[in-house]
Design a protein around this motif. Structure first.
Motif, PDB file in Angstrom:
ATOM      1  N   PHE A   1       0.871  -1.184   0.000  1.00 23.58           N
ATOM      2  CA  PHE A   1       0.000   0.000   0.000  1.00 23.58           C
ATOM      3  C   PHE A   1       0.905   1.230   0.000  1.00 23.58           C
ATOM      4  N   LEU A   2       0.919   1.970  -1.108  1.00 21.19           N
ATOM      5  CA  LEU A   2       1.770   3.156  -1.220  1.00 21.19           C
ATOM      6  C   LEU A   2       1.042   4.413  -0.736  1.00 21.19           C
ATOM      7  N   TYR A   3       1.827   5.317  -0.156  1.00 22.35           N
ATOM      8  CA  TYR A   3       1.292   6.637   0.219  1.00 22.35           C
ATOM      9  C   TYR A   3       2.390   7.672   0.002  1.00 22.35           C
ATOM     10  N   ASP A   4       2.028   8.961   0.073  1.00 23.07           N
ATOM     11  CA  ASP A   4       3.027  10.027  -0.059  1.00 23.07           C
ATOM     12  C   ASP A   4       2.668  11.160   0.904  1.00 23.07           C
ATOM     13  N   GLU A   5       3.411  12.286   0.771  1.00 17.64           N
ATOM     14  CA  GLU A   5       3.234  13.393   1.712  1.00 17.64           C
ATOM     15  C   GLU A   5       1.830  13.991   1.652  1.00 17.64           C
ATOM     16  N   ASP A   6       1.179  13.866   0.524  1.00 19.03           N
ATOM     17  CA  ASP A   6      -0.149  14.452   0.376  1.00 19.03           C
ATOM     18  C   ASP A   6      -1.277  13.511   0.799  1.00 19.03           C
ATOM     19  N   SER A   7      -0.923  12.260   1.171  1.00 16.64           N
ATOM     20  CA  SER A   7      -1.960  11.281   1.515  1.00 16.64           C
ATOM     21  C   SER A   7      -2.619  11.620   2.853  1.00 16.64           C
ATOM     22  N   ASP A   8      -3.893  11.270   2.972  1.00 18.39           N
ATOM     23  CA  ASP A   8      -4.622  11.383   4.225  1.00 18.39           C
ATOM     24  C   ASP A   8      -4.267  10.145   5.055  1.00 18.39           C
ATOM     25  N   ILE A   9      -3.413  10.330   6.075  1.00 19.20           N
ATOM     26  CA  ILE A   9      -2.893   9.196   6.854  1.00 19.20           C
ATOM     27  C   ILE A   9      -4.016   8.413   7.519  1.00 19.20           C
ATOM     28  N   SER A  10      -5.033   9.115   7.999  1.00 19.09           N
ATOM     29  CA  SER A  10      -6.164   8.424   8.637  1.00 19.09           C
ATOM     30  C   SER A  10      -6.848   7.481   7.659  1.00 19.09           C
ATOM     31  N   GLN A  11      -6.994   7.936   6.421  1.00 17.46           N
ATOM     32  CA  GLN A  11      -7.630   7.081   5.430  1.00 17.46           C
ATOM     33  C   GLN A  11      -6.722   5.906   5.052  1.00 17.46           C
ATOM     34  N   VAL A  12      -5.402   6.163   4.974  1.00 20.44           N
ATOM     35  CA  VAL A  12      -4.461   5.077   4.674  1.00 20.44           C
ATOM     36  C   VAL A  12      -4.569   3.979   5.741  1.00 20.44           C
ATOM     37  N   LEU A  13      -4.566   4.390   7.017  1.00 23.70           N
ATOM     38  CA  LEU A  13      -4.669   3.424   8.114  1.00 23.70           C
ATOM     39  C   LEU A  13      -5.986   2.653   8.050  1.00 23.70           C
ATOM     40  N   LYS A  14      -7.065   3.377   7.767  1.00 30.73           N
ATOM     41  CA  LYS A  14      -8.387   2.752   7.712  1.00 30.73           C
ATOM     42  C   LYS A  14      -8.481   1.738   6.566  1.00 30.73           C
ATOM     43  N   GLU A  15      -8.020   2.134   5.382  1.00 32.19           N
ATOM     44  CA  GLU A  15      -8.124   1.250   4.226  1.00 32.19           C
ATOM     45  C   GLU A  15      -7.200   0.039   4.348  1.00 32.19           C
ATOM     46  N   ALA A  16      -6.011   0.249   4.914  1.00 33.21           N
ATOM     47  CA  ALA A  16      -5.080  -0.867   5.127  1.00 33.21           C
ATOM     48  C   ALA A  16      -5.670  -1.863   6.126  1.00 33.21           C
ATOM     49  N   LYS A  17      -6.329  -1.339   7.161  1.00 28.77           N
ATOM     50  CA  LYS A  17      -6.977  -2.218   8.142  1.00 28.77           C
ATOM     51  C   LYS A  17      -8.083  -3.050   7.495  1.00 28.77           C
ATOM     52  N   THR A  18      -8.853  -2.418   6.622  1.00 25.99           N
ATOM     53  CA  THR A  18      -9.938  -3.126   5.935  1.00 25.99           C
ATOM     54  C   THR A  18      -9.401  -4.301   5.126  1.00 25.99           C
ATOM     55  N   ILE A  19      -8.271  -4.087   4.450  1.00 26.15           N
ATOM     56  CA  ILE A  19      -7.660  -5.163   3.656  1.00 26.15           C
ATOM     57  C   ILE A  19      -7.138  -6.271   4.580  1.00 26.15           C
ATOM     58  N   ARG A  20      -6.493  -5.872   5.697  1.00 20.28           N
ATOM     59  CA  ARG A  20      -5.976  -6.874   6.651  1.00 20.28           C
ATOM     60  C   ARG A  20      -7.114  -7.678   7.267  1.00 20.28           C
ATOM     61  N   ASP A  21      -8.209  -7.005   7.569  1.00 22.44           N
ATOM     62  CA  ASP A  21      -9.359  -7.703   8.155  1.00 22.44           C
ATOM     63  C   ASP A  21      -9.915  -8.762   7.215  1.00 22.44           C
TER      64      ASP A  21
END
Length: 373
Positions: free
Chosen positions: A318-338
């Motif tokens: 899961f790639l992210y950069d300086e402009d990414s919404d970190i909260s959304q990155v964490l949420k979406e990564a959790k959804t995939i892990r779940d």
């Protein structure tokens, strides 16, 4: 956090499930250190499977050893309480020459011991747990069972030196040499015939026990055979009979072992991964007024059972950069892990990393950039 057992290696998964099995039957965990006085192994060298022991001198000059065996340490620390049976399990490392790599290795060993005023219930329970332990590792297993009490009863009239020779021949299934020993020492033909059946009969417990019951056995031999019949009957009642073989070539030192013996095998591993038995004589030699039996499962060979090599390091990068919404990155990564996938979150793709899918949030949505599955 829920543990995903699919991500575990075979030995990790087996350790986890064996602990749960033993706890379910009321066994409590026994913890111990890595070192023991070397003298303990010198006094009981015939009990240990390996004579290669790693030794060192402690700060006070005492000769110590990395433990090549756990049972001796457990027995050493056992205190008998009349009428009570102590049931313990362990998951510890031992240090000896490994069967799989033929060099010194730290080997994870999981097993149990039942010590005290043991009776037929305890013997049946431990045997049942030996079979269930193999079933945890693979459904394609065989538990081979022998009984030193029966062998000892058959050989009772003979001198110790002759007994040792015959026990060695039984272990080798060397019927020719047994006949020769019987001829040279004029051993009673009833004993010779019993030994012949003992060596040549193998397999289904009903067949083996039926053949042995036809023999002219002593009372001691009949008692041992009845005990073996009861044990196997319990296994059959638990629908385990098809995985059980009687094999009297499983023998051990009569100065330590007195009853049932085990060896366990699973398809895919050429050597036994479980061994044990009833060792009342060891308890007696170490000054303990109690009986005991148990077994150990050797987990160092289970890597041979791995179904396949991992094709990918991770399911998803899961790639992210300086402009990414970190909260959304964490949420979406959790959804995939779940959903059961492994996810690595990174700004850039590490060199040589393999993955099934590469994703990134674009315009507020998770988009797949690359697929490799």
């Amino acid at each position: 956090m829920k543990i995903n057992r699919k991500l575990m290696k075979s030995d990790e998964r087996a350790t986890f499930e064996l602990r749960a099995l033993y706890q379910q039957y009321g066994y409590t965990q026994f913890k111990m250190g890595k070192f023991e006085e070397y003298e303990l192994y010198v006094r009981n060298k015939d009990f240990i499977a390996s004579d290669s022991i790693i030794t060192f001198n402690d700060a006070g000059g005492k000769l110590m050893a990395l433990k090549p065996d756990l049972t001796l340490s457990i027995v050493k620390n056992y205190h008998h309480v009349p009428g009570y049976v102590e049931k313990i399990y362990y998951s510890e490392n031992i240090y000896r020459a490994s069967k799989s790599v033929h060099s010194y290795k730290e080997i994870l060993q999981t097993g149990l011991e039942c010590m005290g005023d043991i009776d037929i219930y305890n013997i049946c329970e431990v045997t049942l747990l030996a079979a269930k332990s193999l079933a945890v590792i693979s459904s394609d297993y065989v538990l081979e069972i022998s009984h030193m009490g029966l062998i000892k009863a058959l050989l009772h009239p003979l001198e110790d030196e002759i007994k040792e020779k015959i026990v060695k021949c039984i272990g080798e299934k060397n019927l020719h040499e047994i006949h020769e020993i019987c001829r040279v020492h004029a051993i009673d033909h009833h004993i010779e015939r019993s030994l012949e059946v003992l060596v040549s009969t193998y397999g289904n417990y009903r067949k083996v026990i039926s053949e042995l019951k036809k023999l002219n056995l002593t009372n001691g031999a009949k008692e041992a055979l009845d005990e073996l019949d009861t044990i196997c009957g319990v296994l059959a009642a638990n629908k385990l009979a098809r995985n059980i073989n009687i094999d009297f070539s499983i023998v051990n030192d009569m100065t330590y072992y007195s009853g049932v013996l085990y060896k366990g095998f699973v398809n895919g591993i050429p050597t036994s991964i479980l061994s044990g038995g009833q060792y009342d004589k060891l308890m007696e030699r170490m000054g303990k007024k109690a009986g005991a039996l148990g077994f150990a499962v050797y987990l160092d060979s289970l890597d041979r059972l791995e179904p396949y090599e991992k094709m990918y390091d991770f399911d998803v990068v899961f790639l992210y950069d300086e402009d990414s919404d970190i909260s959304q990155v964490l949420k979406e990564a959790k959804t995939i892990r779940d959903g059961g996938s492994t996810v690595l979150v990174e700004k850039t793709i590490p060199a040589k990393l393999t993955y099934k899918r590469l994703v990134k949030i674009e315009n507020g949505e998770v988009r797949t950039l690359e697929r490799n599955d």
